[in-house]
Design a protein around this motif. Structure first.
Motif, PDB file in Angstrom:
ATOM      1  N   ALA A   1     -25.307  48.043  20.635  1.00  0.00           N
ATOM      2  CA  ALA A   1     -24.585  47.882  21.891  1.00  0.00           C
ATOM      3  C   ALA A   1     -23.089  48.009  21.618  1.00  0.00           C
ATOM      4  O   ALA A   1     -22.633  47.794  20.499  1.00  0.00           O
ATOM      5  N   GLN A   2     -22.360  48.335  22.643  1.00  0.00           N
ATOM      6  CA  GLN A   2     -20.904  48.400  22.527  1.00  0.00           C
ATOM      7  C   GLN A   2     -20.280  47.089  22.953  1.00  0.00           C
ATOM      8  O   GLN A   2     -20.906  46.262  23.626  1.00  0.00           O
ATOM      9  N   LEU A   3     -19.048  46.891  22.553  1.00  0.00           N
ATOM     10  CA  LEU A   3     -18.293  45.712  22.961  1.00  0.00           C
ATOM     11  C   LEU A   3     -18.380  45.539  24.474  1.00  0.00           C
ATOM     12  O   LEU A   3     -18.122  46.483  25.227  1.00  0.00           O
ATOM     13  N   GLY A   4     -18.778  44.343  24.899  1.00  0.00           N
ATOM     14  CA  GLY A   4     -18.910  44.057  26.316  1.00  0.00           C
ATOM     15  C   GLY A   4     -20.242  44.442  26.923  1.00  0.00           C
ATOM     16  O   GLY A   4     -20.487  44.179  28.107  1.00  0.00           O
ATOM     17  N   GLY A   5     -21.108  45.046  26.125  1.00  0.00           N
ATOM     18  CA  GLY A   5     -22.397  45.482  26.618  1.00  0.00           C
ATOM     19  C   GLY A   5     -23.431  44.370  26.636  1.00  0.00           C
ATOM     20  O   GLY A   5     -23.118  43.198  26.387  1.00  0.00           O
ATOM     21  N   SER A   6     -24.664  44.762  26.942  1.00  0.00           N
ATOM     22  CA  SER A   6     -25.756  43.795  27.074  1.00  0.00           C
ATOM     23  C   SER A   6     -26.998  44.275  26.343  1.00  0.00           C
ATOM     24  O   SER A   6     -27.224  45.483  26.198  1.00  0.00           O
TER      25      SER A   6
END
Length: 124
Positions: A12-17
């Motif tokens: 996942a990317q930063l801020g993802g879920s």
């Protein structure tokens, strides 16, 4: 015996879920073996630490680093526990282990049954 099988890890990317699932099978109803189910995580070179747990009654506890971002829930009919992880950060990266037992599960020593782990990687 109780078997725990995790799924749902990944990148996942930063801020993802991401959402993790853990299904329990075997003698889950015997002596409250899965009264409490939860998650620990372990980063490379570090100790395994508590993330969250949920009792069969629905009562939950969270580690300080995930409060407000992660939500744990369980479906007692399916003997399954879920971990919804939002606003992910790079420091959330690690191997996530499902855990079950009759106690609080706040420490690794409280755990009776472990899953095999699922990797979560958060990139910045």
């Amino acid at each position: 015996q109780v078997q725990l099988v995790e799924s749902g890890g990944g990148l996942a990317q930063l801020g993802g879920s991401l959402k993790l699932s853990c299904a329990a099978s075997g003698r889950t109803s015997a002596s409250g073996r899965t009264s409490s189910m939860g998650w620990f995580r372990q980063a490379p070179g570090k100790e395994r630490v508590f993330v969250a747990n949920v009792w069969a009654t629905g009562t939950t506890h969270y580690g300080d680093s995930v409060k407000g971002r992660f939500t744990i829930s369980r479906d007692n009919a399916k003997n399954t526990v879920y971990l919804q992880m939002n606003n992910l950060k790079p420091e959330d990266t690690g191997n996530y282990y499902c855990a079950a037992g009759a106690g609080s599960l706040l420490l690794p020593g409280d755990v009776t049954y472990w899953g095999q782990g699922t990797q979560v990687t958060v990139s910045s």
